[in-house]
Design an enzyme around this catalytic site. Sequence first.
Site, PDB file in Angstrom:
ATOM      1  N   LYS A   1       0.768  -1.201   0.042  1.00  0.00           N
ATOM      2  CA  LYS A   1      -0.078   0.176   0.171  1.00  0.00           C
ATOM      3  C   LYS A   1       0.971   1.219  -0.060  1.00  0.00           C
ATOM      4  O   LYS A   1       1.734   1.430   0.776  1.00  0.00           O
ATOM      5  CB  LYS A   1      -0.625  -0.024   1.280  1.00  0.00           C
ATOM      6  CG  LYS A   1      -1.773   0.889   1.268  1.00  0.00           C
ATOM      7  CD  LYS A   1      -2.676   0.574   2.603  1.00  0.00           C
ATOM      8  CE  LYS A   1      -3.793   1.581   2.945  1.00  0.00           C
ATOM      9  NZ  LYS A   1      -4.435   1.402   4.197  1.00  0.00           N
TER      10      LYS A   1
ATOM     11  N   HIS B   1       0.046   4.493   0.322  1.00  0.00           N
ATOM     12  CA  HIS B   1      -0.400   5.571   1.052  1.00  0.00           C
ATOM     13  C   HIS B   1      -1.002   5.046   2.577  1.00  0.00           C
ATOM     14  O   HIS B   1      -0.834   4.001   2.875  1.00  0.00           O
ATOM     15  CB  HIS B   1      -1.848   6.149   0.473  1.00  0.00           C
ATOM     16  CG  HIS B   1      -2.882   5.162   0.356  1.00  0.00           C
ATOM     17  ND1 HIS B   1      -2.849   4.008  -0.770  1.00  0.00           N
ATOM     18  CD2 HIS B   1      -3.942   4.996   0.972  1.00  0.00           C
ATOM     19  CE1 HIS B   1      -4.007   3.330  -0.746  1.00  0.00           C
ATOM     20  NE2 HIS B   1      -4.613   3.591   0.370  1.00  0.00           N
TER      21      HIS B   1
END
Length: 213
Positions: free
Chosen positions: A103, A105
């Site tokens: 991921k 963010h």
Amino acid sequence: MQQYRKDFIDLAIRYKALGFGEFTLKSGRVSPYFFNAGRFDSGAGLAMLGRCYAEAIAASGVEFDVLFGPAYKGIPLGATTAVALADHHQSDVPFAFNRKEAKDHGEGGTIVGAELKGKVLIIDDVITAGTAVREVIDIIRAAGAEPAGVVIGLNRQERGKAELSAIQEVEQDFGIPVVSIITLQDIVDYLNAGVEQADLITRIDDYRQAYGI
Ligand code: OMP
């Protein structure tokens, strides 16, 4: 046979997690049976499953710092096992799992939950040829931790790269124990106790001649 192992077979049959037919495995082997941990699809089933894994861990005496459930199927297995260790074994252990894709963010990264450090116990469904578990060990080492052992639901008792079983190869290569709740032999014993299963047992015997240890 310990009660938790009997419970596990009963649960697998009840939830149809043990299927019989013709299944192509990740290794390319064509198997007359398949264990699908995704079939434990209710709260009560998952709770019971966690208790079986927790009992197997307690019986093995393996020491570890963090419980790790690899994506995808290891995630609910690891979570329910962590809950069962806390609820039934007075053992509140840190729990982590991974994402298959990083991921970029928010909190970022691929590891979710507790930090992977020290000795990490892997919770997973099945070992056949040992490919999946080796990938998980790479993830643990890349995070700076070491594997403490592996706990699986079903030991399919199959050959690895040479004469040893895939599980013995993992134990030897990494110097860790692999604990399984049940083995293929337990399933065969269960089927033998039933009626009109002769054809299925013959197909399992043939498969074991080809790939078993
Ligand atoms: P290996 O990487 O060959 O050890 O295969 C293990 C993985 O295969 C498991 O983590 C499962 O994703 C899958 N599998 C099952 O879930 N159940 C089975 O009975 C057999 C397999 C398999 O493909 O070998």
